[in-house]
Design a protein around this motif. Structure first.
Motif, PDB file in Angstrom:
ATOM      1  N   LYS A 214       0.914  -1.125  -0.202  1.00 15.74           N
ATOM      2  CA  LYS A 214      -0.067   0.127  -0.074  1.00 15.74           C
ATOM      3  C   LYS A 214       0.845   1.177   0.156  1.00 15.74           C
ATOM      4  N   GLU A 215       1.792   1.185   0.744  1.00 14.96           N
ATOM      5  CA  GLU A 215       2.818   2.349   1.019  1.00 14.96           C
ATOM      6  C   GLU A 215       3.348   2.541  -0.552  1.00 14.96           C
ATOM      7  N   VAL A 216       4.096   1.555  -0.993  1.00 19.07           N
ATOM      8  CA  VAL A 216       4.716   1.552  -2.399  1.00 19.07           C
ATOM      9  C   VAL A 216       3.849   2.156  -3.316  1.00 19.07           C
ATOM     10  N   VAL A 217       2.484   1.631  -3.372  1.00 21.90           N
ATOM     11  CA  VAL A 217       1.443   2.043  -4.327  1.00 21.90           C
ATOM     12  C   VAL A 217       1.460   3.613  -4.442  1.00 21.90           C
ATOM     13  N   VAL A 222       2.243   9.062  -6.484  1.00 24.14           N
ATOM     14  CA  VAL A 222       2.732  10.547  -6.443  1.00 24.14           C
ATOM     15  C   VAL A 222       3.508  10.902  -7.463  1.00 24.14           C
ATOM     16  N   ILE A 223       4.381   9.931  -8.061  1.00 28.54           N
ATOM     17  CA  ILE A 223       5.222  10.299  -9.331  1.00 28.54           C
ATOM     18  C   ILE A 223       4.894   9.925 -10.679  1.00 28.54           C
ATOM     19  N   THR A 224       3.692   9.403 -10.611  1.00 23.19           N
ATOM     20  CA  THR A 224       2.848   8.863 -11.849  1.00 23.19           C
ATOM     21  C   THR A 224       1.607   9.732 -12.066  1.00 23.19           C
ATOM     22  N   ASP A 225       1.696  10.633 -13.244  1.00 26.40           N
ATOM     23  CA  ASP A 225       0.589  11.351 -13.477  1.00 26.40           C
ATOM     24  C   ASP A 225      -0.332  10.693 -14.886  1.00 26.40           C
ATOM     25  N   THR A 226       0.265   9.804 -15.333  1.00 26.67           N
ATOM     26  CA  THR A 226      -0.159   9.090 -16.633  1.00 26.67           C
ATOM     27  C   THR A 226      -1.112   7.807 -16.402  1.00 26.67           C
ATOM     28  N   HIS A 227      -0.763   7.384 -15.058  1.00 28.00           N
ATOM     29  CA  HIS A 227      -1.734   6.160 -14.707  1.00 28.00           C
ATOM     30  C   HIS A 227      -2.417   6.055 -13.333  1.00 28.00           C
ATOM     31  N   THR A 228      -3.304   5.587 -13.232  1.00 26.16           N
ATOM     32  CA  THR A 228      -4.116   5.361 -12.009  1.00 26.16           C
ATOM     33  C   THR A 228      -3.659   3.840 -11.492  1.00 26.16           C
ATOM     34  N   ILE A 229      -3.267   4.130 -10.213  1.00 21.94           N
ATOM     35  CA  ILE A 229      -2.563   2.558  -9.862  1.00 21.94           C
ATOM     36  C   ILE A 229      -3.710   2.108  -8.688  1.00 21.94           C
ATOM     37  N   ILE A 250       8.830  -4.422  -5.301  1.00 20.86           N
ATOM     38  CA  ILE A 250       7.576  -4.165  -5.617  1.00 20.86           C
ATOM     39  C   ILE A 250       7.587  -2.714  -6.669  1.00 20.86           C
ATOM     40  N   ILE A 251       8.525  -1.587  -6.065  1.00 21.09           N
ATOM     41  CA  ILE A 251       8.774  -0.390  -6.972  1.00 21.09           C
ATOM     42  C   ILE A 251       9.004  -0.922  -8.380  1.00 21.09           C
ATOM     43  N   ASN A 252       9.900  -1.832  -8.547  1.00 19.46           N
ATOM     44  CA  ASN A 252      10.370  -2.231  -9.767  1.00 19.46           C
ATOM     45  C   ASN A 252       9.340  -2.656 -10.801  1.00 19.46           C
ATOM     46  N   VAL A 269      -2.949  -3.550  -8.693  1.00 19.63           N
ATOM     47  CA  VAL A 269      -1.858  -4.202  -7.818  1.00 19.63           C
ATOM     48  C   VAL A 269      -2.879  -5.092  -6.939  1.00 19.63           C
ATOM     49  N   GLN A 270      -2.702  -6.179  -6.774  1.00 24.06           N
ATOM     50  CA  GLN A 270      -3.548  -6.886  -5.697  1.00 24.06           C
ATOM     51  C   GLN A 270      -2.647  -7.802  -4.786  1.00 24.06           C
ATOM     52  N   VAL A 271      -3.075  -8.037  -3.473  1.00 25.14           N
ATOM     53  CA  VAL A 271      -2.200  -8.567  -2.628  1.00 25.14           C
ATOM     54  C   VAL A 271      -3.445  -9.837  -2.171  1.00 25.14           C
TER      55      VAL A 271
END
Ligand code: ADP
Length: 352
Positions: A214-217, A222-229, A250-252, A269-271
């Protein structure tokens, strides 16, 4: 059988990098190997009438020195020499010198050959280690000036903004972006040298896997304005491992999903809890992975041709796979070219 094979390969890789600290394990492994080759040698000797003498043993010496270095190499030379002499040459089961004096000569030559092989391989390993250490030092030294350049670029940008100097602000922001890119590469270089020299340090702790994801997402959004995660979690199972390094994996996966789906707008992203562990999946709707590239994805420096102009180094997945192996987890993917990919990371649940 498949599991045993992949465990053996993992063991050999760890051995080659000097990651196996338990010397007993290393020498037991070599002794087992030598026993196996002795059986093969004995079969060739007695059933087929061939006289391979020490040829197969030289192979073990070579492998032991290649994977384990000077100690295991010399150990393999001595053990293989003595065992072949005792078990395979006449009179068998004894150290007596038989009628054939040549046998002693063969043993002598084998011991010299074995030692030479070990020395040559050790020189090669040393040169390799030096190269890695050199890369590590350079990467480390590059970090300080980069941090300084970044700080000055940010200062200039702030100063120019105040003075309403839009062109200078833009230039300073570009410098900042480029420095981020170089810093990322420098960090990768540091990590890869640490992986190769067995110096990547892990600080293990128990944590809730979905909290980390959740933290990584959140950070990646914050640094992605082209996609919704999109993020969903169906488990609050804990795992044991290095939170920072697993976060890095996970960042990778998420940054790749964004990078390699330039025409899509979503990443999912699913857990979930699976087989006594936690499975994290990262799904994108991007370029996908071609059939011919699927076996090479986790090799160092591999980049597929369909990435076109997307920036990258081809190191991220390799380092990720090494981190996952260290945590006794699994990393794999499903993909269809042109439709997208899903990367999966499975980690064993923490035990009491
Ligand atoms: P980088 O992204 O820096 O090139 P990685 O090791 O992370 O390095 O990835 C290696 C290669 O795997 C990439 O260059 C790309 O060809 C492929 N790849 C990774 N993730 C994806 C993805 N989600 N979709 C398509 N190809 C991917």
């Amino acid at each position: 059988m498949k599991k045993l094979w992949s465990q053996t390969l993992q063991f050999l890789e760890a051995l080659h990098r000097g990651n196996i600290k338990n010397k007993m394990q290393v020498y037991t492994f070599i002794s087992l190997f030598i026993s196996l080759f002795l059986i093969i040698e004995s079969y060739l000797f007695t059933n087929l009438g061939l006289e391979p003498r020490y040829i197969l043993s030289l192979l073990i010496v070579l492998l032991s020195a290649w994977f384990g270095g000077i100690g295991p190499g010399i150990f393999a030379t001595l053990l293989a020499g003595i065992a072949t002499y005792y078990f395979l040459l006449d009179p068998r089961g004894s150290f007596m010198i038989g009628e054939n004096f040549d046998d002693l000569m063969y043993l002598f030559i084998f011991l010299i050959e074995g030692t030479l092989i070990v020395m040559v391989i050790e020189l090669h390993r040393k040169a390799d280690r030096k190269r890695s250490e050199f890369l590590g030092t350079i990467s480390h030294e590059l970090k300080n000036p980069l941090t300084a350049i970044k700080a000055y670029a940010q200062l200039i940008s702030r100063f120019a903004k105040k003075k309403k100097e839009t062109t200078i602000t833009e230039f300073a922001e570009r410098i900042d972006k480029q420095v981020n890119h170089v810093s990322e590469m420098v960090n990768y270089m540091l990590d890869i040298t640490k992986v190769e020299t067995g110096q990547l340090i892990y600080r293990d702790e128990i944590f809730v896997a979905s909290d980390l994801v959740k933290e990584v997402v959140k950070d990646q959004q914050v640094i992605t304005d082209t996609h919704t995660i999109h993020f969903t979690s169906l488990t609050d199972k804990t795992v044991m491992g290095d939170r920072y390094r697993i976060g890095q994996v996970i960042i990778n996966l998420i940054s790749n999903a964004v990078k390699y789906s330039p025409h899509a707008k979503e990443v999912i992203v699913q857990v979930v809890g699976k087989q006594n562990g936690v499975q994290i999946s990262v799904k994108d709707f991007g370029i996908g992975i071609r059939e011919k590239d699927r076996n090479k994805m986790f090799q160092p420096f591999f980049r597929a041709d369909n990435v076109k102009r997307a920036q990258g180094t081809g190191i991220g997945l390799y380092i990720s796979s090494q981190i996952v192996v260290r945590h006794k987890g699994k990393l794999w993917f499903d993909s269809e070219e042109g439709k997208g990919s899903t990367f999966y990371l499975w980690l064993p649940a923490a035990t009491d």
